[in-house]
Write a protein that holds these residues in place. Structure first.
Motif, PDB file in Angstrom:
ATOM      1  N   CYS A   1       2.700  48.718  60.282  1.00  0.00           N
ATOM      2  CA  CYS A   1       3.881  48.137  61.512  1.00  0.00           C
ATOM      3  C   CYS A   1       4.901  48.463  60.932  1.00  0.00           C
ATOM      4  CB  CYS A   1       4.043  46.554  62.188  1.00  0.00           C
ATOM      5  SG  CYS A   1       5.096  46.160  63.111  1.00  0.00           S
ATOM      6  N   PRO A   2       6.394  49.074  61.883  1.00  0.00           N
ATOM      7  CA  PRO A   2       7.396  49.738  61.449  1.00  0.00           C
ATOM      8  C   PRO A   2       8.046  48.239  61.107  1.00  0.00           C
ATOM      9  CG  PRO A   2       7.071  50.462  63.010  1.00  0.00           C
ATOM     10  CD  PRO A   2       6.233  49.763  62.510  1.00  0.00           C
ATOM     11  N   ASN A   3       7.970  47.027  61.909  1.00  0.00           N
ATOM     12  CA  ASN A   3       8.701  45.988  61.695  1.00  0.00           C
ATOM     13  C   ASN A   3       8.229  45.114  61.083  1.00  0.00           C
ATOM     14  OD1 ASN A   3      10.661  46.946  64.030  1.00  0.00           O
ATOM     15  ND2 ASN A   3       9.788  45.795  65.477  1.00  0.00           N
ATOM     16  N   VAL A   4       6.904  44.533  60.712  1.00  0.00           N
ATOM     17  CA  VAL A   4       6.929  44.183  59.924  1.00  0.00           C
ATOM     18  C   VAL A   4       8.115  44.313  57.660  1.00  0.00           C
ATOM     19  CG1 VAL A   4       5.298  42.446  58.548  1.00  0.00           C
ATOM     20  CG2 VAL A   4       4.948  42.779  60.862  1.00  0.00           C
ATOM     21  N   ASN A   5       8.761  43.822  57.461  1.00  0.00           N
ATOM     22  CA  ASN A   5       9.056  44.042  56.990  1.00  0.00           C
ATOM     23  C   ASN A   5      10.417  43.298  56.718  1.00  0.00           C
ATOM     24  OD1 ASN A   5      12.290  44.756  57.938  1.00  0.00           O
ATOM     25  ND2 ASN A   5      11.402  46.331  58.932  1.00  0.00           N
ATOM     26  N   ASP A   6      11.130  43.165  55.099  1.00  0.00           N
ATOM     27  CA  ASP A   6      11.751  42.810  54.368  1.00  0.00           C
ATOM     28  C   ASP A   6      13.833  41.690  55.590  1.00  0.00           C
ATOM     29  OD1 ASP A   6      10.615  42.192  52.318  1.00  0.00           O
ATOM     30  OD2 ASP A   6      11.743  43.381  51.059  1.00  0.00           O
ATOM     31  N   ARG A   7      13.888  42.297  55.994  1.00  0.00           N
ATOM     32  CA  ARG A   7      14.637  42.216  57.274  1.00  0.00           C
ATOM     33  C   ARG A   7      14.402  41.777  58.206  1.00  0.00           C
ATOM     34  NH1 ARG A   7      15.182  47.919  57.963  1.00  0.00           N
ATOM     35  NH2 ARG A   7      13.991  48.226  56.654  1.00  0.00           N
ATOM     36  N   ASN A   8      13.226  41.821  58.675  1.00  0.00           N
ATOM     37  CA  ASN A   8      12.997  41.349  60.284  1.00  0.00           C
ATOM     38  C   ASN A   8      11.114  40.257  59.637  1.00  0.00           C
ATOM     39  OD1 ASN A   8      11.473  41.675  62.706  1.00  0.00           O
ATOM     40  ND2 ASN A   8      11.810  43.956  62.925  1.00  0.00           N
ATOM     41  N   SER A   9      11.845  39.063  61.020  1.00  0.00           N
ATOM     42  CA  SER A   9      10.417  37.998  60.591  1.00  0.00           C
ATOM     43  C   SER A   9       9.772  38.863  61.070  1.00  0.00           C
ATOM     44  CB  SER A   9      11.686  36.810  61.157  1.00  0.00           C
ATOM     45  OG  SER A   9      11.986  36.790  61.617  1.00  0.00           O
ATOM     46  N   PHE A  10       9.040  39.151  62.039  1.00  0.00           N
ATOM     47  CA  PHE A  10       7.745  39.749  63.022  1.00  0.00           C
ATOM     48  C   PHE A  10       6.865  38.732  62.459  1.00  0.00           C
ATOM     49  CE2 PHE A  10       5.373  42.602  65.232  1.00  0.00           C
ATOM     50  CZ  PHE A  10       4.958  41.474  66.444  1.00  0.00           C
ATOM     51  N   ILE A  11       6.740  37.956  63.459  1.00  0.00           N
ATOM     52  CA  ILE A  11       4.664  37.349  63.183  1.00  0.00           C
ATOM     53  C   ILE A  11       3.663  38.191  63.111  1.00  0.00           C
ATOM     54  CG2 ILE A  11       4.067  37.401  65.017  1.00  0.00           C
ATOM     55  CD1 ILE A  11       3.705  34.570  63.932  1.00  0.00           C
ATOM     56  N   GLY A  12       3.936  39.748  63.719  1.00  0.00           N
ATOM     57  CA  GLY A  12       3.077  40.431  63.378  1.00  0.00           C
ATOM     58  C   GLY A  12       1.761  40.779  63.856  1.00  0.00           C
ATOM     59  N   PRO A  13       1.557  41.485  64.407  1.00  0.00           N
ATOM     60  CA  PRO A  13       0.024  42.006  65.574  1.00  0.00           C
ATOM     61  C   PRO A  13      -1.463  40.671  65.509  1.00  0.00           C
ATOM     62  CG  PRO A  13       0.287  43.672  64.086  1.00  0.00           C
ATOM     63  CD  PRO A  13       1.703  42.799  63.414  1.00  0.00           C
ATOM     64  N   ALA A  14      -1.539  40.592  64.327  1.00  0.00           N
ATOM     65  CA  ALA A  14      -3.108  40.257  64.112  1.00  0.00           C
ATOM     66  C   ALA A  14      -2.880  38.980  64.870  1.00  0.00           C
ATOM     67  CB  ALA A  14      -3.141  39.768  62.741  1.00  0.00           C
ATOM     68  N   ALA A  15      -1.041  37.856  64.850  1.00  0.00           N
ATOM     69  CA  ALA A  15      -1.675  36.524  65.013  1.00  0.00           C
ATOM     70  C   ALA A  15      -1.801  36.582  66.116  1.00  0.00           C
ATOM     71  CB  ALA A  15      -0.111  35.694  63.990  1.00  0.00           C
ATOM     72  N   ILE A  16      -0.441  37.738  66.779  1.00  0.00           N
ATOM     73  CA  ILE A  16      -0.094  37.493  68.566  1.00  0.00           C
ATOM     74  C   ILE A  16      -1.757  37.340  68.789  1.00  0.00           C
ATOM     75  CG2 ILE A  16       0.534  39.211  70.406  1.00  0.00           C
ATOM     76  CD1 ILE A  16       2.778  39.790  68.503  1.00  0.00           C
ATOM     77  N   SER A  17      -2.344  38.698  68.669  1.00  0.00           N
ATOM     78  CA  SER A  17      -3.560  38.652  69.364  1.00  0.00           C
ATOM     79  C   SER A  17      -4.811  37.766  69.010  1.00  0.00           C
ATOM     80  CB  SER A  17      -4.648  40.163  68.368  1.00  0.00           C
ATOM     81  OG  SER A  17      -5.783  40.180  69.093  1.00  0.00           O
ATOM     82  N   GLN A  18      -4.821  36.560  68.269  1.00  0.00           N
ATOM     83  CA  GLN A  18      -5.810  35.164  67.769  1.00  0.00           C
ATOM     84  C   GLN A  18      -4.596  34.578  68.716  1.00  0.00           C
ATOM     85  OE1 GLN A  18      -8.137  35.009  65.609  1.00  0.00           O
ATOM     86  NE2 GLN A  18      -7.844  36.861  65.977  1.00  0.00           N
ATOM     87  N   VAL A  19      -3.878  34.441  69.229  1.00  0.00           N
ATOM     88  CA  VAL A  19      -3.409  33.337  70.141  1.00  0.00           C
ATOM     89  C   VAL A  19      -3.793  33.879  71.673  1.00  0.00           C
ATOM     90  CG1 VAL A  19      -1.518  33.420  72.117  1.00  0.00           C
ATOM     91  CG2 VAL A  19      -0.923  32.586  69.457  1.00  0.00           C
ATOM     92  N   ARG A  20      -4.265  35.257  71.750  1.00  0.00           N
ATOM     93  CA  ARG A  20      -4.915  35.524  73.265  1.00  0.00           C
ATOM     94  C   ARG A  20      -6.480  35.359  72.857  1.00  0.00           C
ATOM     95  NH1 ARG A  20      -6.620  42.261  74.186  1.00  0.00           N
ATOM     96  NH2 ARG A  20      -7.516  41.472  76.903  1.00  0.00           N
ATOM     97  N   LEU A  21      -6.821  35.268  71.752  1.00  0.00           N
ATOM     98  CA  LEU A  21      -8.050  35.230  71.297  1.00  0.00           C
ATOM     99  C   LEU A  21      -8.331  33.461  72.218  1.00  0.00           C
ATOM    100  CD1 LEU A  21     -11.130  35.033  70.683  1.00  0.00           C
ATOM    101  CD2 LEU A  21     -10.613  34.249  68.265  1.00  0.00           C
TER     102      LEU A  21
END
Lengths: 223, 254
Positions: free
Chosen positions: B169-189
């Motif tokens: 993910c280009p948005n997971v980096n030091d300048r960005n606090s994005f939680i990342g795709p995995a946890a979002i998918s777990q919320v859906r689960l």
């Protein structure tokens, strides 16, 4: 809840389509009058817009403030992103990077374009009737013409691809099929709106816009 | 005499190494004897047995993390020839040589190829990726899950918190606090689960704070990179829909 980036990001996404996306389409259609109906059609378009009620309010709340928020917050969003198109050479990843690059290009282009047109009207250097001839001057300059084409393509790509992302960010297109179909539609929008702007830029190069300008000048001189 | 009849094949590795979490990374080249059906882990084991660089000089054995060796635990994720994936399922026969191994540097590097994926587990805690059923008495069986729903929810449950989607993910980096795709998918689960659904607002609320779901920039690298084929972008869009609905419901006081 203060300083929650969820709300600012959501507002950023919304403003990009309503009103800014709507504005760019209306702008493209108005300009296209220059291609379809010549100087008269274009000045009718300008006249129509200026005949709308509460113009200053529409401009401030419908264009300037949304543009400033979307632009400045967008620069921050672009700053927060990495580019990894070298490692992941997928179309969507290219679009992700392009969305940020065109956003910055559009930011610069819009300021320059507004300075050359709307600000000149505010300053009293030109009138609304002379916008056609102003555009004739700009479009006849080869460097400006190229820069305008780049600026217009950047802005329209940013809008079309942004519309695709908006549909996802608001949970409208969910499955891969819906997202693929919406990407085709958004690509179509990119082609059509770009064509509107580029054809009108070509039309603005025509001598009739210069003549229209001098005719207007003569009129005002007589008046 | 056998040596003359058997062609000595070898496997070349170029490995990015790092001695401590704060030291500078460097690369070392290795050449290990080829065996049939090798994977990257068995190549690393060979280096461990005989820690010599390609030029013959001794070096410290390369550190890596691995556990299940069947691509279900997620521990051995690393960047192999430029792509984040599991080392256990990366077969030498299918890789271009020299094989380049790098740590997934989106995460803090502990040593060599070992990374710290703690932020992912922190993210699961943040979104409450579990079903609260603890009580003082037996609550009895929960509502049943429809089979059609179970089938797609099962796909989401394959997530092994390996970190490949965050690395891609280009948005997971030091300048960005994005939680990342995995946890979002777990919320859906967990929101799809008939009992988990009873606390769905808590999980949505967690994603509607700083660094939540809004960090997604739709590059869609995650869904391409996921080794388990989890429909991550569908999960993100579905949770976008749920958070949007939740947002308006909260505003309207519903």
């Amino acid at each position: 809840m203060k300083g929650n980036s969820y709300f600012s990001r959501k507002l950023h996404s919304l403003l990009g389509i309503i009103p800014l996306g709507g504005f760019i389409v209306v702008h493209g259609l108005t300009n296209y009058q220059a291609f379809e109906r010549g100087p008269e059609g274009f000045s009718n378009g300008v006249h129509f817009i200026n005949s709308l009620p509460v113009i200053p309010l529409l401009e401030i709340f419908g264009i300037y403030l949304p543009l400033l928020f979307h632009g400045i917050y967008g620069l921050y969003v672009a700053y927060q992103s990495n580019t990894n198109t070298g490692r992941f050479k997928y179309g969507r990843n290219w679009a992700f990077t392009a969305q940020r690059v065109t956003g910055v290009l559009t930011f610069v282009f819009v300021f320059w374009h507004v300075y050359q047109t709307r600000i000149q009207v505010y300053l009293g250097h030109i009138t609304h009737e002379e916008l056609g001839s102003t555009m004739n001057l700009i479009a006849s300059n080869p460097t400006y013409f190229v820069l305008y084409v780049i600026g217009v393509l950047a802005a329209v790509f940013h809008f079309s691809n942004g519309l695709w992302a908006f549909l996802i960010s608001w949970g409208i297109t969910i499955g891969p099929k819906a997202q693929r179909i919406s990407s085709y539609i958004c690509m179509g929008i990119f082609v059509i709106v770009s064509a509107l702007f580029i054809l009108s830029l070509v039309a603005f190069r025509g001598d009739e816009f210069k003549e229209a300008a001098s005719a207007v000048l003569t009129l005002t001189n007589i008046g | 005499m056998a040596e003359t009849t058997v062609a000595t094949k070898s496997v070349k590795f170029i490995i990015t190494r790092q001695d401590t979490p704060d030291s500078k990374p460097y690369t070392e080249e290795f050449e290990v004897p080829y065996r049939a059906n090798m994977n990257v882990i068995s190549g690393l084991m060979e280096i461990q047995r005989n820690p010599k660089k390609a030029d013959g000089a001794s070096t410290a054995p390369v550190c890596w993390d691995s556990n299940c060796l069947e691509e279900v635990c997620g521990a051995c994720s690393m960047v192999i020839n430029g792509k984040p994936r599991q080392a256990c399922s990366a077969l030498i026969d299918k890789l271009e040589q020299p094989i380049r191994l790098e740590p997934m540097s989106t995460f803090p590097v502990v040593r060599d190829l070992v990374i710290n994926r703690e932020r992912m587990f922190g993210a699961l805690k943040r979104v409450k990726a579990w079903i609260p059923i603890d009580g003082t008495y037996d609550l009895g069986p929960g509502p049943r899950m429809a089979e059609t729903k179970r089938q797609w929810a099962y796909e989401l449950s394959k997530c092994m918190t390996c970190g490949v989607c965050l690395e891609a993910c280009p948005n997971v980096n030091d300048r960005n606090s994005f939680i990342g795709p995995a946890a979002i998918s777990q919320v859906r689960l967990f929101n799809a689960h008939p009992t988990g659904e009873m606390n769905k607002e808590e999980r949505l609320d967690a994603l509607m704070t700083d660094g939540g779901i809004e960090g997604c920039g739709n590059s869609q690298n995650c869904v391409r990179a996921c080794p388990k084929g989890i429909p991550l972008t569908t999960s993100i869009a579905a949770i976008n829909k749920d958070t949007t609905k939740h947002l308006f419901k909260k505003w309207l006081g519903m």
